[in-house]
Design an enzyme around this catalytic site. Sequence first.
Site, PDB file in Angstrom:
ATOM      1  N   GLN A   1      -4.138  -6.774  -6.839  1.00  0.00           N
ATOM      2  CA  GLN A   1      -4.750  -7.318  -5.626  1.00  0.00           C
ATOM      3  C   GLN A   1      -6.112  -6.670  -5.380  1.00  0.00           C
ATOM      4  OE1 GLN A   1      -3.493  -6.534  -1.559  1.00  0.00           O
ATOM      5  NE2 GLN A   1      -3.266  -8.735  -1.187  1.00  0.00           N
TER       6      GLN A   1
ATOM      7  N   TYR B   1      -8.829  -7.999   6.833  1.00  0.00           N
ATOM      8  CA  TYR B   1      -9.843  -7.328   6.020  1.00  0.00           C
ATOM      9  C   TYR B   1     -11.065  -8.240   5.825  1.00  0.00           C
ATOM     10  CZ  TYR B   1      -6.085  -3.995   5.637  1.00  0.00           C
ATOM     11  OH  TYR B   1      -5.104  -3.098   5.955  1.00  0.00           O
TER      12      TYR B   1
ATOM     13  N   ASN C   1      -4.774 -10.266   6.341  1.00  0.00           N
ATOM     14  CA  ASN C   1      -4.497  -9.049   7.116  1.00  0.00           C
ATOM     15  C   ASN C   1      -5.687  -8.367   7.783  1.00  0.00           C
ATOM     16  OD1 ASN C   1      -1.907  -9.595   6.429  1.00  0.00           O
ATOM     17  ND2 ASN C   1      -1.744  -8.057   4.822  1.00  0.00           N
TER      18      ASN C   1
ATOM     19  N   THR D   1       0.840  -1.201   0.000  1.00  0.00           N
ATOM     20  CA  THR D   1       0.000   0.000   0.000  1.00  0.00           C
ATOM     21  C   THR D   1       0.873   1.247   0.000  1.00  0.00           C
ATOM     22  OG1 THR D   1      -1.918  -1.060   0.969  1.00  0.00           O
ATOM     23  CG2 THR D   1      -1.650   1.273   1.469  1.00  0.00           C
TER      24      THR D   1
ATOM     25  N   ASN E   1      -4.656  -5.811  12.218  1.00  0.00           N
ATOM     26  CA  ASN E   1      -5.993  -5.219  12.248  1.00  0.00           C
ATOM     27  C   ASN E   1      -6.927  -5.932  13.216  1.00  0.00           C
ATOM     28  OD1 ASN E   1      -5.679  -2.985  10.367  1.00  0.00           O
ATOM     29  ND2 ASN E   1      -5.342  -4.560   8.806  1.00  0.00           N
TER      30      ASN E   1
ATOM     31  N   HIS F   1      -7.501 -10.503  -2.034  1.00  0.00           N
ATOM     32  CA  HIS F   1      -6.936 -10.163  -0.713  1.00  0.00           C
ATOM     33  C   HIS F   1      -7.772 -10.858   0.367  1.00  0.00           C
ATOM     34  CE1 HIS F   1      -4.911  -8.339   2.511  1.00  0.00           C
ATOM     35  NE2 HIS F   1      -4.736  -7.116   2.036  1.00  0.00           N
TER      36      HIS F   1
HETATM   37  C1  8OZ Z   1      -0.385  -1.099   5.194  1.00  0.00           C
HETATM   38  C2  8OZ Z   1      -1.187   0.032   5.296  1.00  0.00           C
HETATM   39  C3  8OZ Z   1      -2.470  -0.015   4.819  1.00  0.00           C
HETATM   40  C4  8OZ Z   1      -2.970  -1.166   4.246  1.00  0.00           C
HETATM   41  C5  8OZ Z   1      -2.435  -4.877   4.091  1.00  0.00           C
HETATM   42  C6  8OZ Z   1      -3.427  -3.488   2.410  1.00  0.00           C
HETATM   43  O1  8OZ Z   1      -1.916  -4.973   5.207  1.00  0.00           O
HETATM   44  C7  8OZ Z   1      -2.709  -3.547   3.515  1.00  0.00           C
HETATM   45  C8  8OZ Z   1      -2.181  -2.298   4.145  1.00  0.00           C
HETATM   46  C9  8OZ Z   1      -0.873  -2.251   4.627  1.00  0.00           C
HETATM   47  O2  8OZ Z   1      -2.754  -5.882   3.449  1.00  0.00           O
END
Ligand code: 8OZ
Length: 366
Positions: free
Chosen positions: A102, A183, A181, A28, A238, A178
């Site tokens: 992605q 999401y 992480n 990112t 996250n 994706h």
């Molecule tokens: C760092 C900052 C914001 C998003 C991920 C898309 O961790 C990210 C991300 C990484 O997969």
Amino acid sequence: MSRSTKLFETYKLGPLTLANRLVMAPLTRNRAVPGTFVPGPLAAEYYAQRASAGLLITEASQVSQQGQGYQDTPGIYSKEQVAGWRKVTDKVHERGGKIFIQLWHVGRISHVDLQANGAAPVAPSAIRAKGKTFVNGGFADVSEPRALELSEIPGIIDDFKRATKNALEAGFDGVEIHGANGYLLEQFAKDGANKRTDAYGGSIENRAKLMLEVSKAVVAEAGAERTGIRISPVTPANDISDSNPQALYDHIVDGLSALKLVYLHVVEGATGGPRDIAPFDYASLRKRFSGAYVANNGYNFELASKVLDANAADLIAFGKPFISNPDLVERLKQGAALHDWDKNTFYGGGAKGYTDYPTLAAEPAE
Ligand code: 8OZ
């Protein structure tokens, strides 16, 4: 002098022949044009500079406005975005590179200021993550999400499907889902974030369903030989967690293998952090999966060579080293020093820390 390892051997990935086993991991960079979320004017140059990687994977790109969670990340849902990405793929292809995009839906890792009409971000359950996002020029707590209605789930799958169609129109060689992480797809999969009592919650089978249904829809659009996925079985990124990641991911990977995805990209350990954060049998995933295993997280030349030689992976994805070394492949080949990255320029800004890292040839000899 050239060091010879499997890292520099070609690899047949579906219909593509990759020049080597190095993959540029999705990173990112928050440099899209505000308002339209079209990849910025320097993006084509940035990716083209790195085209000597066997495969480039773009930064995560939202499949819808709802799927955006950070300021100035690119999208792949509008005509303008497709046109912007076309410039990127053309330039990468001119330099002989291969590139996947992605596809991203952040779920609850978002902020009302990024959503249409200030709406709440969506999630499997109305549980706010402990964490921050970057919005309005600074860090802010992520917003309280609302739980998706069962009737909205087909729409999410359609967003991935349309994004895939757009990606092919933009000239990408394939797409990476994706699934990692913390999401949306991982929020559904992991029981720390999914408390649903319908067909998408409860059992491992139910929680895995959205990731597998999205995969099936993407495969229907792009073909399995152009579809990869990224997962992160034990990452705490996250604010995500699961009570039994081994059983969960053994099941998920069985499903992905049945769909014949071309690669499985695995963040081993904590994303961008320790590889040994929790016990996990990655070999079990490799064994279950029919396609290529792409290993990621904290790899260097030695570990990458060792893992490839042991046949524990087919490809190795490098992240931060690719930010500061556009010619990472050549540097590793020669055993040359790597350029350090500047984390102050990772997210947002212009050419500085983006397209101005030197190649070996451009660097003064020591
Ligand atoms: C760092 C900052 C914001 C998003 C991920 C898309 O961790 C990210 C991300 C990484 O997969």
